[in-house]
Design an enzyme around this catalytic site. Structure first.
Site, short mmCIF file in Angstrom:
data_model
loop_
_atom_site.label_atom_id
_atom_site.label_comp_id
_atom_site.label_asym_id
_atom_site.label_seq_id
_atom_site.Cartn_x
_atom_site.Cartn_y
_atom_site.Cartn_z
N ALA A 1 49.02 5.27 -25.75
CA ALA A 1 48.92 6.03 -27.04
C ALA A 1 48.58 5.55 -28.45
O ALA A 1 47.79 6.32 -28.77
CB ALA A 1 50.39 6.38 -27.16
N LYS B 1 45.55 12.00 -14.17
CA LYS B 1 44.81 10.90 -14.88
C LYS B 1 45.70 9.77 -14.43
O LYS B 1 46.79 9.56 -15.16
CB LYS B 1 44.40 10.99 -16.17
CG LYS B 1 43.64 9.90 -16.55
CD LYS B 1 43.39 9.98 -18.01
CE LYS B 1 42.39 8.96 -18.60
NZ LYS B 1 43.15 7.54 -18.44
N LYS C 1 45.23 14.50 -22.46
CA LYS C 1 46.14 13.42 -22.61
C LYS C 1 47.72 14.18 -22.87
O LYS C 1 47.62 15.31 -23.59
CB LYS C 1 46.04 12.46 -23.64
CG LYS C 1 44.85 11.40 -23.20
CD LYS C 1 45.15 10.82 -22.02
CE LYS C 1 44.57 9.32 -22.19
NZ LYS C 1 44.53 8.33 -23.09
N CYS D 1 34.45 -15.56 -49.98
CA CYS D 1 35.99 -15.16 -49.22
C CYS D 1 36.08 -15.69 -48.28
O CYS D 1 35.45 -15.53 -47.13
CB CYS D 1 36.07 -13.51 -49.45
SG CYS D 1 37.66 -13.05 -48.72
N CYS E 1 37.40 -6.18 -50.76
CA CYS E 1 37.03 -7.63 -51.62
C CYS E 1 35.55 -7.87 -52.09
O CYS E 1 34.59 -7.62 -51.17
CB CYS E 1 37.31 -8.81 -50.95
SG CYS E 1 37.15 -10.41 -51.50
N LYS F 1 37.04 18.41 -14.45
CA LYS F 1 35.68 18.11 -14.22
C LYS F 1 35.17 19.54 -13.94
O LYS F 1 35.73 20.17 -13.03
CB LYS F 1 35.69 17.06 -13.01
CG LYS F 1 36.02 15.88 -13.40
CD LYS F 1 36.25 14.94 -12.24
CE LYS F 1 36.68 13.59 -12.41
NZ LYS F 1 36.73 12.81 -11.27
N GLU G 1 41.17 4.83 -8.32
CA GLU G 1 42.12 4.07 -9.10
C GLU G 1 43.01 3.26 -8.50
O GLU G 1 43.77 3.88 -7.52
CB GLU G 1 42.85 4.94 -10.05
CG GLU G 1 43.29 4.63 -11.52
CD GLU G 1 42.40 4.21 -12.59
OE1 GLU G 1 42.67 3.71 -13.50
OE2 GLU G 1 41.20 4.59 -12.37
N TYR H 1 46.04 3.11 -28.52
CA TYR H 1 44.77 3.00 -28.48
C TYR H 1 44.22 4.26 -28.61
O TYR H 1 43.05 4.19 -29.28
CB TYR H 1 44.62 2.35 -27.15
CG TYR H 1 43.03 2.32 -26.83
CD1 TYR H 1 42.46 0.87 -27.32
CD2 TYR H 1 42.27 3.22 -26.14
CE1 TYR H 1 41.10 1.03 -27.15
CE2 TYR H 1 40.93 2.86 -25.83
CZ TYR H 1 40.37 1.59 -26.20
OH TYR H 1 38.84 1.48 -26.02
N CYS I 1 42.05 -9.77 -53.63
CA CYS I 1 41.93 -10.23 -52.53
C CYS I 1 43.12 -11.14 -52.39
O CYS I 1 43.14 -12.15 -53.19
CB CYS I 1 40.62 -10.68 -52.37
SG CYS I 1 40.45 -11.48 -50.56
#
Length: 697
Positions: free
Chosen positions: A26, A110, A303, A432, A426, A279, A166, A28, A408
């Site tokens: 989730a 899925k 999803k 740095c 920065c 699909k 899968e 990601y 910074c």
């Protein structure tokens, strides 16, 4: 955007290569969704190598490598019904189909597992490979042969068939594996399945209860069917398990109904799924639609909703990235969200913390976020956590509004925020430590110079020792610090010799890798490859960048006028006309090469290298291979997107504007200034009939 891209790159390695994700699916997807939303709202800011255009991660060195005959791509994600409607609409527009033309789709669960490709020749299973980075995967044939669901021999199959599907682990089997005490304890079934399939010892895989669902195919010597549903039925007839919940939908409403039905069954399936894949059923239409760089145009992953949890925000930390961006991170009291323990979450930027969006409008009804607050954690699509809301009623007494730093935290330089930018950066540059070390890490990363033995740990150690301050120092390491290196703890004669040999081996570097390795903002792998292909050599590329940044003949009275004069230069126009290279990227590229310190750093590096020219793509012999084509006006029998895809497939370059380097302009009705400019320059102009003769010839 640079911070999001870096987070995704790390997550890809954790997930695909190490089988140890630190982000949930989730979270990601939430990062990718946020990045995609920014790209849609501000297309000029979109990096050519956006994480939305990459697939997986590089294969592990522990396995033999397998180059896929056809790439194993990822899927575009959707999170709402309107995204699915837009997907169907894009397909109709691309194919130029009326709204009432019949269009059928398959809908299937899925599976949350590990993608696998099985190659059969004359009925025998000869090779099994993971997806890897989509182009190259890992050879796991011995391990795949231990999975009972995978047939060793097929009867009645084409002479050559690659079956894709899968590998997963059922909930009951996962629980028994973790309870057995004979193995390591896994965090979730997906990790268990991926870790089991990618064992170097196939006997370990044999002890693990892995299962397999087939859902597609790669290379074929003969078609399986005319439709997606027919081909999946053929796979079932050949002996492969296919998901029994797969159905066919004749409308958007039926697609969404299938999604709702599968979501309702989710808790009772006995294995993990995180959405539904649609699909296009007609394989001939799939072929016309083709592919983007990392996703098919004819498929979509819808999803399931993200999961939520409340926890305490202990503190807010500021991290400095490679481009100098100051990124706030929430350190949380650990909480489990969707089966993943979350202890960190993104806070995006100072506006988000203050309860505002980038335009100053209120979000969360203006509720700011403070250290000590109780916050709601949101995991979109199941990967990088973010904070969705805050509960002021539970705010501790004395909690103060967060003061975002104006200096910074790593080097003390001013951290400024340009007008129109949501990120504070920065100004310390290479002075740095955070930026310098991150840029050096990027320089030696896998898709840049990829120097064996010189990874993140070594870069940090050499920086701390004072041996490494800029990329050129890598190539003078043998001259300046070989003795220091041999005397350092953990280094012996052999390891030093191996490192120095690896460095010498990388003095000869392809142009695209060099451009990417420079770490210039917005210039990622895809953009670097496009630039290398277009210019062919470093001198040609440098001449264009320097020409685009040269002072105009008449000194402009202000920066805005000067920028307009620069943009009017032929070199700037050439850079901006390259398909996939936008004005924002050109500005960042030119700005980087104009900075005296940065330019001196690049020049010192170039003096150490043998830069290999880019010969361009290897392409079958077509009438337009190697030519530059511009499409203008309205095409009546082929959409612009399909025409562009066809031209690129035939080896041509597609540009967005006409220049002296344009070879052909395809002009449809309504062609205006581009057709006129082509005529003025003597560029060949053809109509749609001539283009179709070329495209289908």
């Amino acid at each position: 955007m640079a911070r999001l891209a870096g987070t995704v790159a790390t997550a890809d390695i954790d997930y695909h290569t190490l089988d140890a994700p630190r982000l949930s699916d989730a979270d990601y997807d939430a990062i990718k969704q946020r990045l995609r939303a920014i790209e849609e709202l501000f297309p000029d800011l979109a990096a050519a190598d956006s994480p939305t255009r990459r697939v997986g991660a590089a294969p592990s060195e522990g396995f033999g490598k397998v180059r896929h005959a056809r790439p194993m791509l990822s899927l575009e994600n959707a999170f709402a019904a309107q995204h699915v409607a837009a997907f169907v609409g894009r397909i109709r527009n691309f194919l130029n189909l009326p709204a009432d033309a019949p269009l059928w789709f398959t809908a299937e669960p899925k599976i949350d597992g590990l993608s696998l490709s099985l190659r059969y020749e004359r009925g025998d299973l000869v090779q099994a490979a993971t997806r890897g980075d989509g182009t190259t995967g890992e050879n796991v044939t011995a391990n795949a042969l231990t999975i009972a669901d995978i047939p060793r021999r097929l009867t009645g199959a084409p002479d050559l068939i690659e079956v894709r599907g899968e590998v997963y682990m059922a909930h009951d089997d996962f629980a028994r594996l973790n309870a057995s005490g004979t193995d390591r304890v896994f965090a979730n079934p997906r990790n268990a399945a991926a870790g089991s399939l990618r064992q170097l010892d196939a006997q370990v895989t044999r002890r693990r209860p892995l299962r397999f669902f087939a859902y597609g195919w790669g290379e074929l010597s003969a078609p399986l069917a005319d439709t997606q549903s027919g081909a999946v039925a053929r796979l079932a007839a050949l002996g492969f398990p296919v998901n029994p919940l797969t159905s066919v939908a004749a409308s958007l409403d039926q697609m969404l109904a299938a999604w709702a039905d599968i979501e309702q069954r989710r808790a009772t399936l006995g294995y993990d799924i995180d959405g539904v894949v649609y699909k296009l059923d007609d394989l001939a239409l799939q072929a016309r639609l083709g592919f983007r760089s990392t996703t098919p145009r004819w498929a979509l992953a819808h999803k399931f909703p993200a999961e939520l949890a409340w926890t305490r925000l202990d503190r807010i930390e500021i991290q400095v990235g490679r481009t100098g961006a100051l990124s706030p991170v929430a350190r949380l009291a650990p909480v489990t969200v969707g089966g993943v323990v979350v202890s960190n979450a993104t806070l995006h930027n100072e506006d988000y913390i203050a309860g505002r969006d980038s335009r100053g409008s209120l979000i969360r009804e203006g509720r700011d976020i403070r250290e000590g607050d109780w916050v709601q954690i949101y995991r979109a699509g199941d990967v990088i956590p973010k904070i969705a809301d805050v509960d002021p009623a539970r705010r501790p007494a004395g909690a103060l509004p967060f003061a975002f730093p104006t200096r910074c935290p790593d080097c003390g330089s001013d951290a400024i925020r340009e007008p129109g930018d949501s990120v504070r950066r920065c100004t310390g540059g290479l002075a740095c430590p955070a930026q310098a070390v991150e840029r050096l890490r990027h320089f030696v990363s896998r898709n840049a110079f990829d120097i064996e033995g010189l990874g993140t740990r070594q870069v940090e150690a050499f920086w701390s020792a004072g041996w490494l301050r800029e990329p050129a120092d890598i190539f003078t390491l043998a001259r300046d610090h070989e003795g220091d290196l041999r005397a350092a703890e953990g280094w012996g004669d052999k390891s030093v010799a191996n490192l120095l040999a690896a460095i010498e081996d990388r003095r000869a570097i392809p142009l695209a890798r060099l451009i990417f390795a420079l770490g210039i903002r917005h210039v990622g792998e895809v953009a670097a490859a496009v630039l290398a292909r277009h210019f062919g050599s470093w001198p040609a590329f440098l001449a264009a960048v320097d020409g685009a940044g040269a002072e105009p003949a008449t000194h402009a009275p202000d920066d805005r006028t000067r920028r307009a004069a620069l943009a009017a230069s032929p070199c700037w126009a050439e850079l901006s006309s390259i398909d996939g290279i936008g004005p924002v990227l050109v500005r960042e590229l030119v700005t980087a090469f104009q900075q005296p310190g940065e330019r001196a750093l690049i020049d010192r590096l170039i003096a150490q290298l043998d830069i290999q020219p880019d010969a361009g793509p290897v392409q079958a012999d077509t009438a337009i291979a190697g030519l530059t084509i511009v499409f203008t006006g309205t095409l009546e029998r082929m959409t612009r997107a399909e025409a562009k895809a066809r031209a690129e497939a035939m080896g041509a370059r597609v540009a967005g504007s006409v220049s002296a380097k344009t070879d052909i302009v395809v002009a449809g009705p309504g062609a205006g200034s581009k057709a006129k400019k082509a005529a003025d320059l003597g560029v060949r102009v053809i109509d749609e009939d001539e283009w179709l003769a070329i495209a289908t010839g």
